[in-house]
Motif scaffolding. Structure first.
Motif, PDB file in Angstrom:
ATOM      1  N   LEU A  86       0.817  -1.212   0.000  1.00  0.00           N
ATOM      2  CA  LEU A  86       0.000   0.000   0.000  1.00  0.00           C
ATOM      3  C   LEU A  86       0.850   1.260   0.000  1.00  0.00           C
ATOM      4  N   ASP A  87       1.950   1.280   0.720  1.00  0.00           N
ATOM      5  CA  ASP A  87       2.811   2.456   0.776  1.00  0.00           C
ATOM      6  C   ASP A  87       3.374   2.793  -0.601  1.00  0.00           C
ATOM      7  N   ILE A  88       3.731   1.768  -1.359  1.00  0.00           N
ATOM      8  CA  ILE A  88       4.241   1.985  -2.718  1.00  0.00           C
ATOM      9  C   ILE A  88       3.126   2.484  -3.628  1.00  0.00           C
ATOM     10  N   GLN A  89       1.941   1.893  -3.498  1.00  0.00           N
ATOM     11  CA  GLN A  89       0.793   2.373  -4.279  1.00  0.00           C
ATOM     12  C   GLN A  89       0.547   3.856  -4.026  1.00  0.00           C
ATOM     13  N   GLU A  90       0.561   4.242  -2.775  1.00  0.00           N
ATOM     14  CA  GLU A  90       0.286   5.633  -2.422  1.00  0.00           C
ATOM     15  C   GLU A  90       1.357   6.567  -2.968  1.00  0.00           C
ATOM     16  N   ALA A  91       2.610   6.122  -2.957  1.00  0.00           N
ATOM     17  CA  ALA A  91       3.698   6.945  -3.498  1.00  0.00           C
ATOM     18  C   ALA A  91       3.506   7.156  -5.001  1.00  0.00           C
ATOM     19  N   ILE A  92       3.099   6.106  -5.703  1.00  0.00           N
ATOM     20  CA  ILE A  92       2.850   6.212  -7.143  1.00  0.00           C
ATOM     21  C   ILE A  92       1.680   7.154  -7.414  1.00  0.00           C
ATOM     22  N   GLU A  93       0.645   7.053  -6.620  1.00  0.00           N
ATOM     23  CA  GLU A  93      -0.500   7.953  -6.783  1.00  0.00           C
ATOM     24  C   GLU A  93      -0.095   9.405  -6.565  1.00  0.00           C
ATOM     25  N   GLN A  94       0.820   9.651  -5.654  1.00  0.00           N
ATOM     26  CA  GLN A  94       1.300  11.013  -5.412  1.00  0.00           C
ATOM     27  C   GLN A  94       2.042  11.555  -6.633  1.00  0.00           C
ATOM     28  N   LEU A  95       2.771  10.690  -7.331  1.00  0.00           N
ATOM     29  CA  LEU A  95       3.408  11.103  -8.592  1.00  0.00           C
ATOM     30  C   LEU A  95       2.347  11.567  -9.589  1.00  0.00           C
ATOM     31  N   ILE A  96       1.286  10.791  -9.705  1.00  0.00           N
ATOM     32  CA  ILE A  96       0.226  11.087 -10.671  1.00  0.00           C
ATOM     33  C   ILE A  96      -0.470  12.394 -10.326  1.00  0.00           C
ATOM     34  N   VAL A  97      -0.794  12.573  -9.056  1.00  0.00           N
ATOM     35  CA  VAL A  97      -1.453  13.804  -8.614  1.00  0.00           C
ATOM     36  C   VAL A  97      -0.573  15.018  -8.904  1.00  0.00           C
ATOM     37  N   ALA A  98       0.748  14.834  -8.815  1.00  0.00           N
ATOM     38  CA  ALA A  98       1.686  15.927  -9.065  1.00  0.00           C
ATOM     39  C   ALA A  98       1.836  16.239 -10.552  1.00  0.00           C
TER      40      ALA A  98
END
Length: 244
Positions: A20-32
């Motif tokens: 989940l932590d990796i998923q969330e980090a990837i989502e933060q890239l997308i949001v940025a």
């Protein structure tokens, strides 16, 4: 920026899930504002079950570049007819065990205890006879003899060895993950990977991150360990990297 992520050994460490932590980090890239592409040795059929559903419509590269998918539509590159006939001949001559992939269904004759068998999505796809596959786009051979390797080298194919699993991955000539990336019109990218099939990514990326200490690390810009993946992804958000 375009971020290209390998799956097994890079984002996924149990063959089934992405933490989940990796998923969330990837989502933060997308949001940025960055773009994320997933590139795997797995065919799209076996890549989707590992990815959370929210990523299924992304640009996906499977079979080390033999398959590409975007918005759920799969395209594939197959062996030409002459090469396919030669491969059939070699399999019979050496009595090879194999995993053969088409755009969706597969043919498998290896041991059911082999790790690769447990990665096959058998819920949505069928195990059928090799010559019944609609097309042949990728071939994994088990327990390959040196004499067979020499014969394979005479064909217009790309060969990747995975030492940890003792398998050889055979694809149409010129097929690799970079080919898949270029198929999407992408040239500049940052890559995360961990194995020999990621060498081409490391060589072409503007920056590359190797997860773990396999031999391919010498081609990467930096090396990290699996427990650092999410942190390293987030660190890119703190750098002055242009968005797509």
């Amino acid at each position: 920026m375009n971020f290209v992520f390998d799956i097994d050994g890079t984002l996924c460490f149990d063959g089934k899930t992405i933490e989940l932590d990796i998923q969330e980090a990837i989502e933060q890239l997308i949001v940025a504002g960055h773009k994320v592409i997933f590139a795997s040795a797995r065919p799209i059929r076996d890549l989707r079950p590992v990815l959370p559903g929210k990523f299924h419509h992304f640009q996906l590269i499977g079979g080390n570049g033999a398959f590409t998918s975007f918005e759920g539509k799969i395209e594939c590159v197959s062996f030409d007819e002459d090469t396919k006939i030669e491969l059939y001949s070699f399999i019979e001559k050496y009595n090879c065990s194999y995993l053969a992939d088409s755009d969706w269904d597969f043919a498998y004759t290896g041991e059911q205890g082999h790790p690769i068998y447990h990665h096959i999505n058998q819920v949505d796809a069928k195990n059928i006879q090799l010559k019944e596959l609609n097309n042949l786009s990728k071939l994994v051979l088990f327990n390959v003899e040196d004499s067979l390797l020499k014969e394979l080298a005479t064909l217009p194919v790309s060969i990747t060895r995975y030492k940890s699993e003792d398998i050889y991955d055979i694809s149409p000539h010129g097929i690799n993950k970079v080919r898949g990336i270029h198929n999407f019109g992408i040239r500049d990218f940052i890559a995360f990977g961990n194995d020999q099939n990621d060498k081409c990514l490391f060589e072409q990326a503007i920056h590359s991150v190797c997860v773990g200490t396999q031999d391919v690390k010498k081609y990467a810009s930096e090396v990290i360990y699996k427990e650092d993946v999410a942190k390293r992804i987030r660190n890119f958000l703190r750098q002055d990297i242009p968005c797509v």
